[in-house]
Design a protein around this motif. Sequence first.
Motif, mmCIF file in Angstrom:
data_model
loop_
_atom_site.group_PDB
_atom_site.id
_atom_site.type_symbol
_atom_site.label_atom_id
_atom_site.label_comp_id
_atom_site.label_asym_id
_atom_site.label_seq_id
_atom_site.Cartn_x
_atom_site.Cartn_y
_atom_site.Cartn_z
ATOM 1 N N PHE A 217 -12.262 -56.222 62.880
ATOM 2 C CA PHE A 217 -12.452 -54.801 62.594
ATOM 3 C C PHE A 217 -11.723 -54.379 61.323
ATOM 4 O O PHE A 217 -12.264 -53.632 60.492
ATOM 5 C CB PHE A 217 -11.983 -53.973 63.793
ATOM 6 C CG PHE A 217 -12.237 -52.501 63.690
ATOM 7 C CD1 PHE A 217 -13.341 -51.998 63.020
ATOM 8 C CD2 PHE A 217 -11.376 -51.591 64.291
ATOM 9 C CE1 PHE A 217 -13.584 -50.635 62.940
ATOM 10 C CE2 PHE A 217 -11.600 -50.231 64.219
ATOM 11 C CZ PHE A 217 -12.702 -49.745 63.533
ATOM 12 N N VAL A 218 -10.496 -54.861 61.137
ATOM 13 C CA VAL A 218 -9.730 -54.463 59.950
ATOM 14 C C VAL A 218 -10.456 -54.910 58.680
ATOM 15 O O VAL A 218 -10.552 -54.146 57.703
ATOM 16 C CB VAL A 218 -8.304 -55.043 60.007
ATOM 17 C CG1 VAL A 218 -7.557 -54.748 58.697
ATOM 18 C CG2 VAL A 218 -7.535 -54.441 61.186
ATOM 19 N N ASP A 219 -10.993 -56.118 58.681
ATOM 20 C CA ASP A 219 -11.739 -56.595 57.514
ATOM 21 C C ASP A 219 -12.995 -55.761 57.286
ATOM 22 O O ASP A 219 -13.379 -55.500 56.141
ATOM 23 C CB ASP A 219 -12.115 -58.064 57.692
ATOM 24 C CG ASP A 219 -10.918 -58.990 57.563
ATOM 25 O OD1 ASP A 219 -9.928 -58.581 56.922
ATOM 26 O OD2 ASP A 219 -10.964 -60.103 58.100
ATOM 27 N N GLU A 220 -13.651 -55.336 58.378
ATOM 28 C CA GLU A 220 -14.831 -54.482 58.235
ATOM 29 C C GLU A 220 -14.464 -53.173 57.544
ATOM 30 O O GLU A 220 -15.156 -52.728 56.626
ATOM 31 C CB GLU A 220 -15.440 -54.187 59.600
ATOM 32 C CG GLU A 220 -16.609 -53.202 59.546
ATOM 33 C CD GLU A 220 -17.306 -53.024 60.895
ATOM 34 O OE1 GLU A 220 -18.026 -53.959 61.296
ATOM 35 O OE2 GLU A 220 -17.114 -51.965 61.538
ATOM 36 N N VAL A 221 -13.362 -52.564 57.975
ATOM 37 C CA VAL A 221 -12.936 -51.305 57.352
ATOM 38 C C VAL A 221 -12.559 -51.527 55.897
ATOM 39 O O VAL A 221 -12.904 -50.720 55.018
ATOM 40 C CB VAL A 221 -11.771 -50.685 58.137
ATOM 41 C CG1 VAL A 221 -11.266 -49.427 57.437
ATOM 42 C CG2 VAL A 221 -12.192 -50.353 59.563
ATOM 43 N N ARG A 222 -11.897 -52.637 55.613
ATOM 44 C CA ARG A 222 -11.514 -52.939 54.231
ATOM 45 C C ARG A 222 -12.757 -53.053 53.340
ATOM 46 O O ARG A 222 -12.772 -52.515 52.221
ATOM 47 C CB ARG A 222 -10.701 -54.235 54.196
ATOM 48 C CG ARG A 222 -10.081 -54.531 52.838
ATOM 49 C CD ARG A 222 -9.276 -55.820 52.868
ATOM 50 N NE ARG A 222 -7.987 -55.652 53.545
ATOM 51 C CZ ARG A 222 -7.662 -56.223 54.707
ATOM 52 N NH1 ARG A 222 -8.530 -57.010 55.329
ATOM 53 N NH2 ARG A 222 -6.481 -56.031 55.243
ATOM 54 N N LEU A 248 -4.225 -49.527 56.704
ATOM 55 C CA LEU A 248 -4.385 -50.162 55.404
ATOM 56 C C LEU A 248 -3.684 -49.375 54.295
ATOM 57 O O LEU A 248 -3.328 -49.943 53.255
ATOM 58 C CB LEU A 248 -5.871 -50.326 55.084
ATOM 59 C CG LEU A 248 -6.621 -51.327 55.983
ATOM 60 C CD1 LEU A 248 -8.117 -51.286 55.694
ATOM 61 C CD2 LEU A 248 -6.078 -52.738 55.777
ATOM 62 N N ALA A 249 -3.475 -48.078 54.525
ATOM 63 C CA ALA A 249 -2.739 -47.253 53.560
ATOM 64 C C ALA A 249 -1.228 -47.351 53.747
ATOM 65 O O ALA A 249 -0.465 -46.715 53.012
ATOM 66 C CB ALA A 249 -3.183 -45.798 53.678
#
Length: 304
Positions: A217-222, A248-249
Amino acid sequence: MTVPPIVALVGPTAAGKTALSLDLAERLGGEIVNTDAMQIYRGMDIGTAKLPPAERRGIPHHLLDLLDVTEPATVAEFQGWARAKIAELRARGATPVLVGGSALYTRAIVDRFDFPGTDQEVRARLEAELAEVGSAVLHRRLAELDPVSAERIEVENGRRVVRALEVIEITGMPFSARLPEQVYADPRTVQVGISIDRDLLESRIAQRVDEMFEAGFVDEVRRLLDVGLADGRTAGRAIGYQQVMAHLAGELTLDEARERTVIATRRFARRQLAWWRNDPRITWVRHDDPDRVEHALAAIGVVE
């Protein structure tokens, strides 16, 4: 040719709507019509629990992946898209099976609902205020003016808070007074709801969120941030995506982002249930009932 019914499958996030929708579509010769506000966005897959094409059992799915994350969408626009697609499916004898987590979107499609107009000056002023003071401040104002709407609109959903305040200002009436009537736009509509115990639902929500993060999920948001997610007036406010963007911020740890996603999703599920609990037209089936498909078909009027 007999015109097929409209079948709307409702229930909280993680209750099992997707599996039942596929079962019903198979038995009815139907096709799936998405009613999730965020699954219309391309690339928002893991965080919206969008069913991968390989798992759709060959059943056509509609109103998925329509927009880029930078493009805004309104309930009124979605109502038009969905009603046009439903008419198209029924014209060729396919039963539309509506499924998704956005209760307002489902109600706007199946019920009589004409949207109040807009005032660009009022909207611009409220949006400027939103940018200056944040959605929590405006949500408190909404709670004073229209407690019913405030209960149904997430504090974080600044766009809907602004819309509710705009309608109140230009009509002099509570936004909740303009919500869909409990009268079907087409009387051949059937709603089937999935019921599940609250403790189990909250456990399943936590499990789903864990699986989202483990699935990348984190990579998708990135990736979506690279194409403008943070600027998306609609997509950028999605549950989970907000929390991961904060991570991520550097504003949240990964564990904090995960936990806040769980909390926000549970709160959303409670609001979903608030939409449906007082609707006597819904036939409820237990999520774990081995005969739930047959009970749903009976409610639709299909006896095999």
